[in-house]
Design a protein around this motif. Structure first.
Motif, mmCIF file in Angstrom:
data_model
loop_
_atom_site.group_PDB
_atom_site.id
_atom_site.type_symbol
_atom_site.label_atom_id
_atom_site.label_comp_id
_atom_site.label_asym_id
_atom_site.label_seq_id
_atom_site.Cartn_x
_atom_site.Cartn_y
_atom_site.Cartn_z
ATOM 1 N N ALA A 1 4.115 4.393 -0.700
ATOM 2 C CA ALA A 1 3.521 5.629 -1.212
ATOM 3 C C ALA A 1 2.146 5.354 -1.821
ATOM 4 N N ASN A 2 2.065 4.254 -2.547
ATOM 5 C CA ASN A 2 0.797 3.832 -3.156
ATOM 6 C C ASN A 2 -0.296 3.722 -2.096
ATOM 7 N N VAL A 3 -0.029 2.932 -1.074
ATOM 8 C CA VAL A 3 -1.025 2.723 -0.018
ATOM 9 C C VAL A 3 -1.322 4.029 0.719
ATOM 10 N N GLY A 4 -0.262 4.801 1.001
ATOM 11 C CA GLY A 4 -0.438 6.069 1.722
ATOM 12 C C GLY A 4 -1.364 7.019 0.978
ATOM 13 N N VAL A 5 -1.063 7.234 -0.316
ATOM 14 C CA VAL A 5 -1.863 8.165 -1.115
ATOM 15 C C VAL A 5 -3.306 7.663 -1.243
ATOM 16 N N LEU B 1 -6.592 3.858 -7.903
ATOM 17 C CA LEU B 1 -5.893 4.190 -9.136
ATOM 18 C C LEU B 1 -4.856 5.291 -8.911
ATOM 19 N N ALA B 2 -5.231 6.298 -8.111
ATOM 20 C CA ALA B 2 -4.292 7.378 -7.817
ATOM 21 C C ALA B 2 -3.075 6.825 -7.094
ATOM 22 N N GLY B 3 -3.313 5.908 -6.139
ATOM 23 C CA GLY B 3 -2.205 5.283 -5.424
ATOM 24 C C GLY B 3 -1.296 4.522 -6.369
ATOM 25 N N ILE B 4 -1.918 3.776 -7.276
ATOM 26 C CA ILE B 4 -1.136 2.985 -8.241
ATOM 27 C C ILE B 4 -0.289 3.910 -9.121
ATOM 28 N N LEU B 5 -0.902 5.013 -9.584
ATOM 29 C CA LEU B 5 -0.182 5.939 -10.454
ATOM 30 C C LEU B 5 1.027 6.540 -9.733
ATOM 31 N N VAL B 6 0.798 7.011 -8.499
ATOM 32 C CA VAL B 6 1.904 7.608 -7.742
ATOM 33 C C VAL B 6 3.010 6.572 -7.519
ATOM 34 N N GLY B 7 2.607 5.358 -7.126
ATOM 35 C CA GLY B 7 3.597 4.300 -6.897
ATOM 36 C C GLY B 7 4.375 3.972 -8.158
ATOM 37 N N ALA B 8 3.649 3.883 -9.283
ATOM 38 C CA ALA B 8 4.308 3.513 -10.540
ATOM 39 C C ALA B 8 5.279 4.592 -10.991
ATOM 40 N N ILE C 1 18.437 -5.849 -5.617
ATOM 41 C CA ILE C 1 18.261 -5.323 -4.258
ATOM 42 C C ILE C 1 17.752 -3.878 -4.302
ATOM 43 N N SER C 2 18.396 -3.041 -5.121
ATOM 44 C CA SER C 2 17.951 -1.642 -5.164
ATOM 45 C C SER C 2 16.524 -1.550 -5.720
ATOM 46 N N PHE C 3 16.206 -2.417 -6.669
ATOM 47 C CA PHE C 3 14.854 -2.429 -7.243
ATOM 48 C C PHE C 3 13.813 -2.762 -6.171
ATOM 49 N N VAL C 4 14.109 -3.784 -5.387
ATOM 50 C CA VAL C 4 13.161 -4.208 -4.347
ATOM 51 C C VAL C 4 12.980 -3.107 -3.301
ATOM 52 N N VAL C 5 14.092 -2.487 -2.888
ATOM 53 C CA VAL C 5 14.000 -1.418 -1.886
ATOM 54 C C VAL C 5 13.153 -0.257 -2.421
ATOM 55 N N ILE C 6 13.465 0.168 -3.638
ATOM 56 C CA ILE C 6 12.740 1.297 -4.228
ATOM 57 C C ILE C 6 11.261 0.981 -4.404
ATOM 58 N N CYS C 7 10.968 -0.219 -4.906
ATOM 59 C CA CYS C 7 9.567 -0.560 -5.144
ATOM 60 C C CYS C 7 8.796 -0.761 -3.842
ATOM 61 N N SER C 8 9.492 -1.106 -2.781
ATOM 62 C CA SER C 8 8.808 -1.193 -1.484
ATOM 63 C C SER C 8 8.381 0.196 -1.031
ATOM 64 N N LEU C 9 9.281 1.169 -1.229
ATOM 65 C CA LEU C 9 8.901 2.556 -0.916
ATOM 66 C C LEU C 9 7.728 2.990 -1.796
#
Ligand code: GDD
Ligand code: MN
Length: 375
Positions: free
Chosen positions: A334-338, A354-361, A322-330
């Motif tokens: 962030a990925n899409v936003g950036v 790529l920048a979005g992916i990096l920030v999200g990861a 559950i915590s993993f899913v919540v965090i990864c949704s955020l």
């Protein structure tokens, strides 16, 4: 009034010197090997002042109790009982750190390493080697009755570690070695402590390179208990090699996390293709299912590999998910936003993505290491 200092000194000089050798024995579920191990050391280390330090990671089979019983009648036996942690390398490190002897050795607790070569190992370090390694591959040594697959895996790992560490060794996978405690203290701060290849960790960390003496022995069959080094040992090994090569730049857990994430993309497309193309669901439905599938997959695999030392099980597996899913949704937001922001600023769409992916990861990695798999 008596001179205190003089007292201390004279007391000291009357004792026949400190311990010569601490034998560190990492154990996990070795209850039936404890007494055999102490008896074997007793027979092998006749003219040496030694102690045995068992490092047990709270084995469910009662290994720690057995060690306590043995220690009650044999003061040479000590126990370090760790909770909430697992790992052969870190157990070996903590055992060695607990020593005050002149020399420290590490040996498996299942009698597969031949303790009878310890005096020879000690001798070679006394005569100038920095470290003595019990080795299975030089002339006079043998792997005993290993099956062909295991032999092949071992040879391959030996070859890889040659290539990557440039340390010339016949048996770099060995977990059986002896060195001066002072020598160990010179490297301990820079050890990675990951996985089970403590010897390789020491050898690749030491600068300048250690002078090695190899002492051959025959790897014995295990008679009691079972092996713990399963297939993820191969993963641990890769992580150690990566850590030793690029660990100063990128944390090895992040490499592992990113690798799992990459596999997750693959799983996503598998699920998407299955739902959208084969089952004929709507794209929205298929994409949503695929996203959920890949999230669960990522959680499952990170829990097995990236955080295998902090692995969540049972009910904690569910709450972790559950915590993993919540965090990864955020992280996804962030990925899409950036990416969207950069794209709006005239950045090329590939770079924006790529920048979005990096920030999200990075977010996913940092936040899940703090919450989902906190220490
Ligand atoms: N404290 C602790 N924590 N001890 C552990 C853990 C752990 O997580 N995992 C394993 N051990 C202990 C075992 O109880 C045993 O005493 C020793 O470490 C080695 O584990 P085995 O499971 O018996 O390893 P193996 O026989 O497959 O591996 C041998 O070969 C490797 C080379 O391929 C060992 O000799 C290794 O040291 C060696 O690196
Ligand atoms: Mn073993």
């Amino acid at each position: 009034m008596p001179d205190l200092q003089e007292n201390v000194i004279s007391n000291h000089s009357t004792t026949s010197g400190g311990l010569e050798l601490t034998v560190v024995i990492p154990v996990f579920n070795e209850v039936d090997n404890v007494e055999r191990m102490v008896a074997a050391l007793d027979a092998a280390l006749l003219d040496i002042k030694w102690e045995a330090v068992f490092v047990d990671d709270d084995s469910p089979d009662g290994t720690a109790n057995k060690i306590t019983d043995v220690a009650k009648v044999d003061p040479r036996v000590r126990l370090i009982h760790r909770v909430g942690r697992r790992g052969l390398s870190s157990a070996a490190i903590e055992g060695m750190m607990s020593s005050t002897a002149e020399y420290v050795a590490v040996i498996d607790g299942d009698l597969q390493h031949d303790e009878r070569i310890l005096p020879e190992m000690l001798q070679s370090v006394r005569e100038g080697a920095d470290i003595a390694i019990g080795t299975r591959y030089v002339e006079g040594g043998s792997t005993g009755d290993w099956d062909e697959t295991r032999e092949r895996i071992s040879r391959f790992a030996t070859w890889v570690s040659h290539k990557m560490t440039r340390v010339e060794l016949n048996d770099p996978m060995s977990g059986f070695f002896l060195l001066g405690r002072e020598t160990f203290l010179l490297v301990v701060h820079d050890l990675s402590g990951l996985g089970f290849k403590i010897l390789l960790d020491i050898l690749t960390t030491a600068k300048p390179a250690l002078k090695i003496a190899e002492v051959p022995y025959t790897f014995r069959e295990r008679e009691e208990g079972e092996s713990k080094l399963d297939t993820s040992a191969a993963w641990d090994f890769s992580m150690l090699l990566i850590d030793k090569n690029i660990g100063k730049l990128i944390p090895v857990r992040f490499v592992s996390f990113a690798f799992v994430g990459g596999l997750g993309v693959f799983v996503h497309f598998l699920a998407l293709t299955a739902m959208f193309q084969m089952v004929g669901k709507s794209f929205l439905w298929a994409q949503t299912t695929a996203m959920i599938t890949s999230m669960v997959f990522n959680y499952w695999l990170n829990n097995l590999l990236t955080y295998r030392d902090r692995r969540r099980t049972g009910m904690r597996w569910i709450t972790g998910l559950i915590s993993f899913v919540v965090i990864c949704s955020l992280g996804g937001a962030a990925n899409v936003g950036v990416a969207n922001f950069l794209y709006g600023e005239q950045t090329h769409w590939v770079l924006s993505a790529l920048a979005g992916i990096l920030v999200g990861a990075v977010w996913n990695y940092a936040a899940t290491s703090l919450y989902t798999w906190r220490n």
